[in-house]
Scaffold this motif. Structure first.
Motif, PDB file in Angstrom:
ATOM      1  N   TRP A  29       2.376  -0.335  -4.141  1.00  0.00           N
ATOM      2  CA  TRP A  29       4.294   0.015  -3.371  1.00  0.00           C
ATOM      3  C   TRP A  29       4.142   0.844  -2.945  1.00  0.00           C
ATOM      4  O   TRP A  29       5.085   0.690  -1.417  1.00  0.00           O
ATOM      5  N   PHE A  30       3.720   1.488  -2.461  1.00  0.00           N
ATOM      6  CA  PHE A  30       3.084   2.365  -1.019  1.00  0.00           C
ATOM      7  C   PHE A  30       2.767   1.534   0.159  1.00  0.00           C
ATOM      8  O   PHE A  30       3.399   2.222   1.148  1.00  0.00           O
ATOM      9  N   PHE A  31       1.715   0.562   0.307  1.00  0.00           N
ATOM     10  CA  PHE A  31       1.279   0.035   1.146  1.00  0.00           C
ATOM     11  C   PHE A  31       2.156  -1.389   1.209  1.00  0.00           C
ATOM     12  O   PHE A  31       2.208  -0.907   2.915  1.00  0.00           O
ATOM     13  N   GLY A  32       3.223  -1.412   0.825  1.00  0.00           N
ATOM     14  CA  GLY A  32       4.027  -2.695   0.882  1.00  0.00           C
ATOM     15  C   GLY A  32       5.315  -2.162   1.782  1.00  0.00           C
ATOM     16  O   GLY A  32       6.241  -2.687   3.039  1.00  0.00           O
ATOM     17  N   GLU A  33       5.807  -0.892   0.912  1.00  0.00           N
ATOM     18  CA  GLU A  33       7.162   0.494   1.007  1.00  0.00           C
ATOM     19  C   GLU A  33       6.602   0.542   2.899  1.00  0.00           C
ATOM     20  O   GLU A  33       7.466   0.385   3.895  1.00  0.00           O
ATOM     21  N   PHE A  34       5.927   1.157   2.879  1.00  0.00           N
ATOM     22  CA  PHE A  34       5.933   1.662   4.684  1.00  0.00           C
ATOM     23  C   PHE A  34       3.813   1.281   5.645  1.00  0.00           C
ATOM     24  O   PHE A  34       3.298   1.608   5.450  1.00  0.00           O
ATOM     25  N   MET A  35       4.851   0.375   5.836  1.00  0.00           N
ATOM     26  CA  MET A  35       3.758  -1.424   6.027  1.00  0.00           C
ATOM     27  C   MET A  35       3.341  -1.283   6.814  1.00  0.00           C
ATOM     28  O   MET A  35       3.771  -0.545   8.070  1.00  0.00           O
ATOM     29  N   SER A  36       1.806  -1.159   7.981  1.00  0.00           N
ATOM     30  CA  SER A  36       1.574  -1.271   9.089  1.00  0.00           C
ATOM     31  C   SER A  36       0.643  -2.552   9.242  1.00  0.00           C
ATOM     32  O   SER A  36       0.037  -2.991   8.288  1.00  0.00           O
ATOM     33  N   PHE A  37      -0.483  -2.272  10.397  1.00  0.00           N
ATOM     34  CA  PHE A  37      -1.167  -3.191  10.553  1.00  0.00           C
ATOM     35  C   PHE A  37      -2.726  -3.051   9.997  1.00  0.00           C
ATOM     36  O   PHE A  37      -2.954  -3.692   9.408  1.00  0.00           O
ATOM     37  N   THR A  38      -3.091  -1.761   9.853  1.00  0.00           N
ATOM     38  CA  THR A  38      -3.877  -1.228   8.720  1.00  0.00           C
ATOM     39  C   THR A  38      -3.575  -0.704   7.036  1.00  0.00           C
ATOM     40  O   THR A  38      -4.682  -1.711   6.097  1.00  0.00           O
ATOM     41  N   HIS A  43      -2.533  -3.444   0.824  1.00  0.00           N
ATOM     42  CA  HIS A  43      -1.382  -4.171  -0.147  1.00  0.00           C
ATOM     43  C   HIS A  43      -2.226  -4.991  -0.227  1.00  0.00           C
ATOM     44  O   HIS A  43      -1.718  -5.384  -1.735  1.00  0.00           O
ATOM     45  N   PHE A  44      -2.638  -6.103   0.038  1.00  0.00           N
ATOM     46  CA  PHE A  44      -3.218  -7.498  -0.164  1.00  0.00           C
ATOM     47  C   PHE A  44      -4.399  -6.961  -1.425  1.00  0.00           C
ATOM     48  O   PHE A  44      -4.192  -7.491  -2.282  1.00  0.00           O
ATOM     49  N   TYR A  45      -4.690  -6.510  -0.855  1.00  0.00           N
ATOM     50  CA  TYR A  45      -5.756  -6.096  -1.336  1.00  0.00           C
ATOM     51  C   TYR A  45      -5.741  -4.940  -3.346  1.00  0.00           C
ATOM     52  O   TYR A  45      -6.128  -5.570  -4.537  1.00  0.00           O
ATOM     53  N   CYS A  46      -4.267  -4.746  -3.130  1.00  0.00           N
ATOM     54  CA  CYS A  46      -4.139  -3.876  -4.151  1.00  0.00           C
ATOM     55  C   CYS A  46      -3.452  -4.998  -4.921  1.00  0.00           C
ATOM     56  O   CYS A  46      -3.993  -5.586  -6.225  1.00  0.00           O
ATOM     57  N   GLY A  47      -3.148  -6.171  -4.492  1.00  0.00           N
ATOM     58  CA  GLY A  47      -1.896  -6.787  -4.939  1.00  0.00           C
ATOM     59  C   GLY A  47      -3.792  -8.158  -6.012  1.00  0.00           C
ATOM     60  O   GLY A  47      -2.973  -8.541  -7.153  1.00  0.00           O
ATOM     61  N   VAL A 127       6.475 -10.129  10.543  1.00  0.00           N
ATOM     62  CA  VAL A 127       5.563  -8.769  10.969  1.00  0.00           C
ATOM     63  C   VAL A 127       4.552  -8.783  11.871  1.00  0.00           C
ATOM     64  O   VAL A 127       4.170  -8.328  13.455  1.00  0.00           O
ATOM     65  N   PHE A 128       3.479  -8.889  10.556  1.00  0.00           N
ATOM     66  CA  PHE A 128       2.488  -7.872  11.381  1.00  0.00           C
ATOM     67  C   PHE A 128       1.021  -9.384  10.969  1.00  0.00           C
ATOM     68  O   PHE A 128       0.007  -9.570  11.051  1.00  0.00           O
ATOM     69  N   PHE A 129       1.622 -10.503  10.741  1.00  0.00           N
ATOM     70  CA  PHE A 129       1.212 -11.885  10.974  1.00  0.00           C
ATOM     71  C   PHE A 129       0.467 -12.326   9.772  1.00  0.00           C
ATOM     72  O   PHE A 129      -1.009 -12.558  10.088  1.00  0.00           O
ATOM     73  N   GLU A 130       0.187 -11.199   8.596  1.00  0.00           N
ATOM     74  CA  GLU A 130      -1.280 -11.586   7.606  1.00  0.00           C
ATOM     75  C   GLU A 130       0.057 -13.349   6.557  1.00  0.00           C
ATOM     76  O   GLU A 130       1.011 -12.657   6.377  1.00  0.00           O
ATOM     77  N   LEU A 152      12.546  -8.738  -4.044  1.00  0.00           N
ATOM     78  CA  LEU A 152      13.268  -8.310  -5.305  1.00  0.00           C
ATOM     79  C   LEU A 152      12.478  -7.791  -6.566  1.00  0.00           C
ATOM     80  O   LEU A 152      13.013  -7.004  -7.368  1.00  0.00           O
ATOM     81  N   LEU A 153      11.625  -8.573  -6.827  1.00  0.00           N
ATOM     82  CA  LEU A 153      10.577  -8.070  -7.931  1.00  0.00           C
ATOM     83  C   LEU A 153       9.591  -6.589  -7.586  1.00  0.00           C
ATOM     84  O   LEU A 153      10.047  -6.038  -8.653  1.00  0.00           O
ATOM     85  N   ALA A 154       9.728  -5.959  -6.466  1.00  0.00           N
ATOM     86  CA  ALA A 154       8.866  -5.018  -6.661  1.00  0.00           C
ATOM     87  C   ALA A 154      10.206  -4.330  -6.171  1.00  0.00           C
ATOM     88  O   ALA A 154      10.071  -3.314  -7.282  1.00  0.00           O
ATOM     89  N   LYS A 155      11.353  -4.500  -6.629  1.00  0.00           N
ATOM     90  CA  LYS A 155      12.984  -3.561  -6.879  1.00  0.00           C
ATOM     91  C   LYS A 155      12.100  -3.601  -8.484  1.00  0.00           C
ATOM     92  O   LYS A 155      13.211  -1.976  -9.133  1.00  0.00           O
ATOM     93  N   CYS A 156      12.356  -4.963  -9.258  1.00  0.00           N
ATOM     94  CA  CYS A 156      12.663  -4.714 -10.631  1.00  0.00           C
ATOM     95  C   CYS A 156      11.575  -3.489 -11.394  1.00  0.00           C
ATOM     96  O   CYS A 156      11.504  -3.502 -12.478  1.00  0.00           O
TER      97      CYS A 156
END
Length: 201
Positions: A29-38, A43-47, A127-130, A152-156
């Motif tokens: 959630w943190f990496f997705g909410e405060f996203m950057s190139f790194t 975020h993907f690894y957490c998924g 934004v980050f082309f990933e 939406l699911l992130a908010k749920c």
């Protein structure tokens, strides 16, 4: 505590799984909410990790100890209503595992996390082309739709997690029942005359 027995409820794998999932979902959630190139890569690894944990939970839900099995998470509507009436009482529930209402939150969280993690496999970040590893299998329209659902699911999930934490504090402060310690030690105070006939076979 004469009405209760201290019993070993949560097995080591379940306890480890619970805390690892909590950490990984929080980081995701943190990496997705405060996203950057790194951070988007993490975020993907957490998924991916969440998907692996869900696969473990799926298997353990069929072959694991009784309190963790899926069959222990389904209650009749009458059992849910009867348990809901006991919520105002200032006494521990003493259920040998998840209580009827808690089981609903577990099922909801498992379903939401599954949908959230799976949708992430098919989306692309504008934004980050990933892109997710399976994004090439769907059209841009489908990708865009799944990205909307992913958000939406992130908010749920956040709502369910907040309710989960609020319930823990309610049980701790009002019903004098510590639900955190059993998930650390495995031991839980359970009512001696626990009725289980309301559960579905």
């Amino acid at each position: 505590m004469h009405k209760y027995l201290l019993e070993k409820i949560w097995d080591p794998l379940t306890r480890l799984w619970h805390w690892v999932l909590a950490v990984v979902v929080s980081l995701g959630w943190f990496f997705g909410e405060f996203m950057s190139f790194t951070r988007i890569e993490w975020h993907f690894y957490c998924g991916y990790t969440v998907l692996g944990l869900l696969a473990v939970r799926l298997i353990w839900g069929f072959i694991g100890p009784t309190p963790i099995r899926f069959s222990s998470l389904f209650f009749r509507p009458s059992a849910l209503l009867n348990y809901a009436r006991t919520l105002p009482k200032r006494s521990p529930s003493g259920t040998p595992g998840h209580n009827p209402l808690g089981s609903l939150s577990v099922l909801a969280l498992l379903l939401l996390l599954t949908a959230q993690a799976l949708s992430g496999l098919f989306i692309e970040s504008d934004v980050f082309f990933e892109t997710g590893p399976l994004a090439y299998l769907v059209t841009e329209a489908t990708m865009s739709s799944l990205a909307w659902w992913h958000g939406l699911l992130a908010k749920c999930i956040l709502v369910v997690v907040v309710l989960h934490v609020a319930a823990i504090f309610y049980y701790w402060l009002w019903k004098k029942e510590n639900l955190i310690k059993p998930m650390i030690t495995g031991w839980k105070w359970v009512k001696r005359a626990q009725v289980t006939k309301d559960k579905n076979p």
